[in-house]
Scaffold this motif. Structure first.
Motif, PDB file in Angstrom:
ATOM      1  N   GLU A 168      43.732  54.112  19.190  1.00 44.22           N
ATOM      2  CA  GLU A 168      43.061  53.556  20.366  1.00 44.22           C
ATOM      3  C   GLU A 168      42.935  52.042  20.262  1.00 44.22           C
ATOM      4  N   GLN A 169      42.575  51.574  19.075  1.00 41.31           N
ATOM      5  CA  GLN A 169      42.445  50.135  18.851  1.00 41.31           C
ATOM      6  C   GLN A 169      43.787  49.436  19.003  1.00 41.31           C
ATOM      7  N   ALA A 170      44.834  50.045  18.444  1.00 39.17           N
ATOM      8  CA  ALA A 170      46.165  49.439  18.507  1.00 39.17           C
ATOM      9  C   ALA A 170      46.667  49.346  19.938  1.00 39.17           C
ATOM     10  N   ILE A 171      46.533  50.438  20.704  1.00 42.03           N
ATOM     11  CA  ILE A 171      47.022  50.449  22.084  1.00 42.03           C
ATOM     12  C   ILE A 171      46.222  49.484  22.945  1.00 42.03           C
ATOM     13  N   ALA A 172      44.912  49.459  22.757  1.00 45.39           N
ATOM     14  CA  ALA A 172      44.078  48.546  23.549  1.00 45.39           C
ATOM     15  C   ALA A 172      44.466  47.098  23.299  1.00 45.39           C
ATOM     16  N   GLU A 221      51.230  57.616  20.862  1.00 45.96           N
ATOM     17  CA  GLU A 221      52.151  58.064  21.916  1.00 45.96           C
ATOM     18  C   GLU A 221      51.393  58.807  23.011  1.00 45.96           C
ATOM     19  N   ALA A 222      50.442  59.652  22.628  1.00 49.69           N
ATOM     20  CA  ALA A 222      49.678  60.403  23.624  1.00 49.69           C
ATOM     21  C   ALA A 222      48.880  59.469  24.525  1.00 49.69           C
ATOM     22  N   ILE A 223      48.247  58.466  23.923  1.00 52.98           N
ATOM     23  CA  ILE A 223      47.470  57.506  24.712  1.00 52.98           C
ATOM     24  C   ILE A 223      48.393  56.723  25.640  1.00 52.98           C
ATOM     25  N   ALA A 224      49.551  56.290  25.115  1.00 50.43           N
ATOM     26  CA  ALA A 224      50.493  55.522  25.930  1.00 50.43           C
ATOM     27  C   ALA A 224      51.038  56.364  27.082  1.00 50.43           C
ATOM     28  N   ARG A 225      51.338  57.636  26.828  1.00 52.63           N
ATOM     29  CA  ARG A 225      51.854  58.494  27.897  1.00 52.63           C
ATOM     30  C   ARG A 225      50.818  58.671  29.008  1.00 52.63           C
ATOM     31  N   ALA A 226      49.567  58.819  28.623  1.00 49.46           N
ATOM     32  CA  ALA A 226      48.509  59.008  29.619  1.00 49.46           C
ATOM     33  C   ALA A 226      48.295  57.757  30.464  1.00 49.46           C
ATOM     34  N   ALA A 227      48.682  56.600  29.911  1.00 46.62           N
ATOM     35  CA  ALA A 227      48.385  55.327  30.572  1.00 46.62           C
ATOM     36  C   ALA A 227      49.590  54.707  31.280  1.00 46.62           C
ATOM     37  N   THR A 228      50.758  55.374  31.243  1.00 44.01           N
ATOM     38  CA  THR A 228      51.965  54.746  31.782  1.00 44.01           C
ATOM     39  C   THR A 228      52.530  55.534  32.957  1.00 44.01           C
ATOM     40  N   ASN A 282      54.779  57.731  35.296  1.00 40.93           N
ATOM     41  CA  ASN A 282      55.658  58.866  35.017  1.00 40.93           C
ATOM     42  C   ASN A 282      55.428  59.456  33.629  1.00 40.93           C
ATOM     43  N   ASN A 283      54.282  59.082  33.005  1.00 44.73           N
ATOM     44  CA  ASN A 283      53.943  59.638  31.687  1.00 44.73           C
ATOM     45  C   ASN A 283      55.049  59.386  30.664  1.00 44.73           C
ATOM     46  N   ASP A 284      55.730  58.206  30.765  1.00 40.17           N
ATOM     47  CA  ASP A 284      56.897  57.980  29.903  1.00 40.17           C
ATOM     48  C   ASP A 284      56.551  57.411  28.528  1.00 40.17           C
ATOM     49  N   GLY A 285      55.328  56.922  28.351  1.00 43.99           N
ATOM     50  CA  GLY A 285      54.893  56.463  27.037  1.00 43.99           C
ATOM     51  C   GLY A 285      55.331  55.074  26.649  1.00 43.99           C
ATOM     52  N   HIS A 286      56.006  54.357  27.555  1.00 40.08           N
ATOM     53  CA  HIS A 286      56.482  53.015  27.230  1.00 40.08           C
ATOM     54  C   HIS A 286      55.519  51.980  27.808  1.00 40.08           C
ATOM     55  N   LEU A 287      54.758  51.304  26.944  1.00 42.07           N
ATOM     56  CA  LEU A 287      53.855  50.257  27.425  1.00 42.07           C
ATOM     57  C   LEU A 287      54.644  49.128  28.066  1.00 42.07           C
TER      58      LEU A 287
END
Length: 428
Positions: A206-210, A84-91, A93-98
């Motif tokens: 990290e592997q999963a999100i990537a 969730e932290a990685i997704a929020r940083a990458a989305t 409005n920091n919403d965490g939804h890929l």
């Protein structure tokens, strides 16, 4: 009020993809929870605590109350803290939804976007495409019988027929269907080493999100090109509706546009595939039931509804409490995270007589595999029609049906179902 805490083995099972692949052992843990702690907190080392909602009535109550239980403020699918932290940083409005699709939306956006295509999936409109679907079903059955007398029904039949249907309605050409199947399996089967993009066990967030980002990027690239084509060359398909739709006076933003295509393209076939394979598995186990339903005049509705309950392809969604609210005798605090476990709800002893029996004759099958309330599955009527038509075209053409090996389920906490179903059959 002190929050009840689930035993460690129950808490561990409901977040473990392998447990969902094993299925029977998972059901033992969920049955214990329904009986002893139907609404209790699951604590795991890598996941934020969440309420496990196991009873049908509580799942329904939360589902019909989107004002107090949000879909968009936290991940809508179980995600560990690091993910969730990685997704929020990458989305944005920091919403965490890929992905931002109907599933991740709350009011007022949810209904605005849902209404764009809702009429396409209503029974009245589906009658227009029924003959097209029947043609695809006949072609599927012809191919199965020609390649027989054995096949992996989950891989060779169930995964392809609903894919062909939804791609036809969406407007994706047949030559691109294998790509859509591969990407869907990589998205929903991201935790299964046999299905995910890397074909390896996932060992870090990290592997999963990537890996998921690569899959999403492939979807976005494909549907970006499809959008450009449909804006230049509109047709009678859903892609044209989505590409040319407007929200609040402007075109759909790129992120929501990609999410819309993806939810229809993926959920539109993977879940139907799972329920279809589940029905065939039970018929292969029960010769008397198979004989009954291979009669062309038999009403397939009960079989289909029970297969959907039995399989429960979408195994959970998460919700977040917007305010303090009492559910099932427990005080849920604002900000709490909840797992609506549909697998458990569809085996609730208080709703279903003999819930661990496959029984197409249930007088009122209150299965909740399609969800409930504002977020009920947009394509539920299409799914039932697809299954009915395939059963009508396939079963009368079979003389016998049996398993030739052990079925295997996908190892996934989110979307599950059979990934292998080896059968032998004889044509009538």
């Amino acid at each position: 009020m002190t929050k009840p805490i689930l035993p460690g083995e129950v808490a561990a099972a409901v977040v473990d993809p392998v447990a969902y692949g094993q299925w029977d052992a998972l059901h033992e843990q969920l049955a214990w929870a329904r009986a002893h702690a139907p609404l209790a907190v699951a604590e795991n080392p890598e996941v934020d605590p969440f309420w496990l909602v196991t009873r049908h009535a509580d799942i329904m109550a939360i589902s019909r109350d989107p004002q107090r239980f949000a879909s968009g403020t936290r991940p809508t699918v179980l995600t560990n803290r690091d993910g969730e932290a990685i997704a929020r940083a990458a989305t944005p409005n920091n919403d965490g939804h890929l992905i931002r699709s109907l599933v991740q939306m709350d009011a007022p956006d949810h209904m605005k976007y849902r209404l764009l295509t809702q009429s396409w999936f209503m029974p009245k409109n589906l009658k227009i495409v029924e003959e097209r679907i029947r043609t695809l079903a006949r072609e599927t059955v012809d191919a199965m019988l020609a390649a027989g007398p054995e096949c992996d029904f989950a891989r060779d039949v169930a995964s392809h027929y609903p894919l062909r249907v939804i791609m036809d309605i969406l407007g994706v050409p047949p030559e691109d269907e294998p790509r859509m199947l591969m990407l869907t399996q990589q998205l929903f089967g991201s935790t299964d080493p046999e299905l995910n993009r890397s074909r390896e066990a996932i060992t870090s967030a990290e592997q999963a999100i990537a890996m998921l980002n690569y899959v999403i990027a492939d979807f976005e690239q494909y549907f970006g090109a499809l959008t450009a084509d449909r804006r230049a060359n509109p047709r009678q398909d859903i892609a044209t509706v989505i590409a040319n739709a407007t929200i609040d006076g402007g075109q759909i933003p790129d992120r929501e546009l990609a999410g819309y295509y993806m939810i229809i393209a993926t959920a539109g076939h993977d879940t139907t595939s799972a329920s279809t394979a589940g029905a065939i598995m039970e018929l292969a186990k029960n010769p008397a039931l198979f004989a009954r339903y291979r009669d062309a005049a038999s009403d397939k509705a009960g079989l289909i509804e029970e297969a959907i309950r039995w399989t429960t392809p979408v195994q959970h969604f998460m919700r977040s409490a917007r305010e303090d609210v009492e559910v099932g005798g427990q005080l849920v605090r604002a900000g709490d995270w909840l797992m609506l476990n549909y697998v458990s709800g569809n085996r609730d002893e208080g709703v279903f007589d003999d819930p661990f029996a496959f029984d197409p004759d249930r007088p009122k099958n209150q299965q909740i595999a399609f969800g409930f309330g504002a977020h009920v599955c947009l394509g539920q009527h299409l799914a039932r029609m697809e299954m009915r038509i395939l059963m009508e075209e396939l079963l009368p053409r079979l003389k016998s049906l049996e398993l030739t090996g052990d079925p295997a389920r996908v190892e996934s906490v989110f979307v599950g179902g059979l990934k292998r179903l080896p059968i032998r059959f004889a044509a009538a």
